[in-house]
Design a protein around this motif. Sequence first.
Motif, short mmCIF file in Angstrom:
data_model
loop_
_atom_site.label_atom_id
_atom_site.label_comp_id
_atom_site.label_asym_id
_atom_site.label_seq_id
_atom_site.Cartn_x
_atom_site.Cartn_y
_atom_site.Cartn_z
N UNK A 56 -121.36 90.70 -5.42
CA UNK A 56 -121.32 90.24 -6.80
C UNK A 56 -122.63 90.54 -7.51
N UNK A 57 -123.76 90.32 -6.83
CA UNK A 57 -125.06 90.61 -7.44
C UNK A 57 -125.24 92.10 -7.71
N UNK A 58 -124.67 92.93 -6.85
CA UNK A 58 -124.78 94.37 -7.02
C UNK A 58 -123.87 94.90 -8.13
N UNK A 59 -122.67 94.31 -8.22
CA UNK A 59 -121.65 94.86 -9.12
C UNK A 59 -121.79 94.34 -10.55
N UNK A 74 -128.17 99.71 -21.23
CA UNK A 74 -128.73 98.45 -21.72
C UNK A 74 -129.72 97.83 -20.74
N UNK A 75 -129.71 98.32 -19.51
CA UNK A 75 -130.55 97.75 -18.45
C UNK A 75 -131.21 98.88 -17.69
N UNK A 76 -132.51 98.76 -17.49
CA UNK A 76 -133.23 99.78 -16.73
C UNK A 76 -133.00 99.59 -15.25
N UNK A 77 -133.38 100.58 -14.46
CA UNK A 77 -133.25 100.48 -13.01
C UNK A 77 -134.12 99.34 -12.47
N UNK A 78 -135.30 99.18 -13.03
CA UNK A 78 -136.18 98.09 -12.61
C UNK A 78 -135.55 96.73 -12.91
N UNK A 79 -134.95 96.63 -14.10
CA UNK A 79 -134.29 95.37 -14.45
C UNK A 79 -133.09 95.09 -13.58
N UNK A 80 -132.35 96.17 -13.22
CA UNK A 80 -131.20 96.01 -12.32
C UNK A 80 -131.65 95.48 -10.95
N UNK A 124 -134.37 93.86 -10.28
CA UNK A 124 -134.86 92.49 -10.45
C UNK A 124 -133.70 91.50 -10.45
N UNK A 125 -132.64 91.83 -11.17
CA UNK A 125 -131.48 90.94 -11.24
C UNK A 125 -130.78 90.77 -9.90
N UNK A 126 -130.85 91.80 -9.04
CA UNK A 126 -130.22 91.71 -7.72
C UNK A 126 -131.11 90.96 -6.74
N UNK A 127 -132.40 91.27 -6.77
CA UNK A 127 -133.30 90.75 -5.74
C UNK A 127 -133.75 89.32 -6.02
N UNK A 128 -133.87 88.93 -7.29
CA UNK A 128 -134.40 87.60 -7.60
C UNK A 128 -133.58 86.48 -6.97
N UNK A 160 -120.11 87.15 -19.21
CA UNK A 160 -121.09 88.22 -19.06
C UNK A 160 -122.46 87.72 -18.71
N UNK A 161 -122.54 86.44 -18.24
CA UNK A 161 -123.86 85.86 -17.94
C UNK A 161 -123.99 85.49 -16.48
N UNK A 162 -123.15 84.58 -15.99
CA UNK A 162 -123.33 84.07 -14.63
C UNK A 162 -124.56 83.21 -14.54
N UNK A 163 -125.07 83.06 -13.31
CA UNK A 163 -126.29 82.26 -13.19
C UNK A 163 -127.52 83.13 -13.06
N UNK A 164 -127.37 84.45 -13.22
CA UNK A 164 -128.51 85.33 -13.08
C UNK A 164 -129.54 85.01 -14.15
N UNK A 165 -130.84 85.09 -13.83
CA UNK A 165 -131.87 84.80 -14.81
C UNK A 165 -131.89 85.85 -15.94
N UNK A 166 -132.37 85.43 -17.06
CA UNK A 166 -132.48 86.38 -18.20
C UNK A 166 -133.54 87.42 -17.86
N UNK A 167 -133.23 88.69 -18.07
CA UNK A 167 -134.16 89.76 -17.75
C UNK A 167 -135.37 89.73 -18.68
#
Length: 333
Positions: A123-126, A136-142, A144-148, A320-327
Motif C-alpha cells: 500500500x505504501x508503494x502503490x 506531482x511528486x518527485x522521486x525523493x518525495x515518493x 520519503x512517503x514510503x520510508x517515513x 487521496x490522503x490516507x495517514x501518510x504525512x504531508x510531503x
Amino acid sequence: MPTTRLIALDFAERAQFFAHLAAMEKAGVPALHALRSLSVPAHARGAQAELQAQLERGADMATAGLRSGWLIPLDATLLRAGQASGCLAAVCHRLAERYAHRAKQAAALKSRLIMPAAVLVLALLIQPLPQLVSGQLSVTGYLWGVLWPLLSLAALYGLGRSLYRRRQAAPAAKASLFDTLLVRMPLLGPALLRRNLRDFFDSLGLMLEAGMPMLDALPKACAAISHAPLRKRFSAVQLAVQRGQSLTQALNAVDFPGHGLALGLVRTGEASGTLPTSLLNYAAVETQKLDGFFEQLATWLPRLLYAAVMLWMAYGLVTGAGFAPRMPVELAT
C-alpha cells in the motif's frame, strides 16, 4: 551484585539451554562440564565464557548466570529455589518447556503477521504512484512517503523491545512505573498477573514437593513474582504463615485473580496432605489459561492489523490522503 548487560537469547535458545541443563543435571554431570558441551550462537559466546569463569570461581548457576548476563532475574530466582530444594533438574525442565512453548507462540504470531505487513508495504508503494507518474511528486518525495511510516514503525518496535528487555533484566525487588502501566492495560494486564501467580504457585509447589519447609519456601516463591505490587501483597502471606496460620487462611486475606479456585485447591491439599500436588495443579490451570489467551492474541492481532491496513487503503482511495504525512514542499517538486 555486579551484572553485565543481558544477552539477546531468543525463546528457542533459552529452551535449548534449560533442556540441556536439565538433562545433564539428571545424568549427574556438573554444570561447568555441561556448559562446555552446549552450542550457542556467536553473539552469546562471550557471555558463555564469562558464565564458565564464574562457575570455576565457585559461584552457583543462578549467581553466575546473573553476573554473566545469561539469565534474567526471574529465571535465576527459580534456579536458586531449585538448588536450595534439591529439584534443580525439575525446575530446568519446566523452564525449558515454558520457553519452548513461548518460542512456538512467538513463531506462530510472526508468521501470521507476515500478510498484514506485506499488504502495508504494498500500500505504501502503490498509493503515491499516480502522483509520481503525473509529475506531482518527485522521486525523493515518493521515497520519503514510503520510508517515513516504515521507519516510524521500526522505531516503535525497537523501543518496545528495548523496554521489554530492560524490564526482564531489572532486579525482582525493584518496582517500576512500567509494571503499573502494564497491569492497567486491558487484556495484557490480567495476563501479566496470572503469569506471576503461576510462577509463585509453581515454584512453591516444586519446593514443597522436594521437602523444603514452608517457611523456607515461601520467601523464595515470593521472589519469583516479578510484579512488585503483587509481590508486596503476597509478602503478607509469608508473614501470616510465620504467625501460625495455614496457607489457606493466609491466602484468604489476599485478593488476586483466580482467588476462589486457588483457595479451594489449597484447602483440599492441606486437608488431604497433598499440598504440593494441589499447588502444581493450580499452576497448570493458570498455564492453560495463559496459553488460551496467547493463542487468541496470535489469532486476532494479525486480523485486526490486516483490517486496519485495508481500511486505511480504502480511505486513501476515497480521499487521496490516507495517514501518510504531508510531503515537505521542497520534496514535492
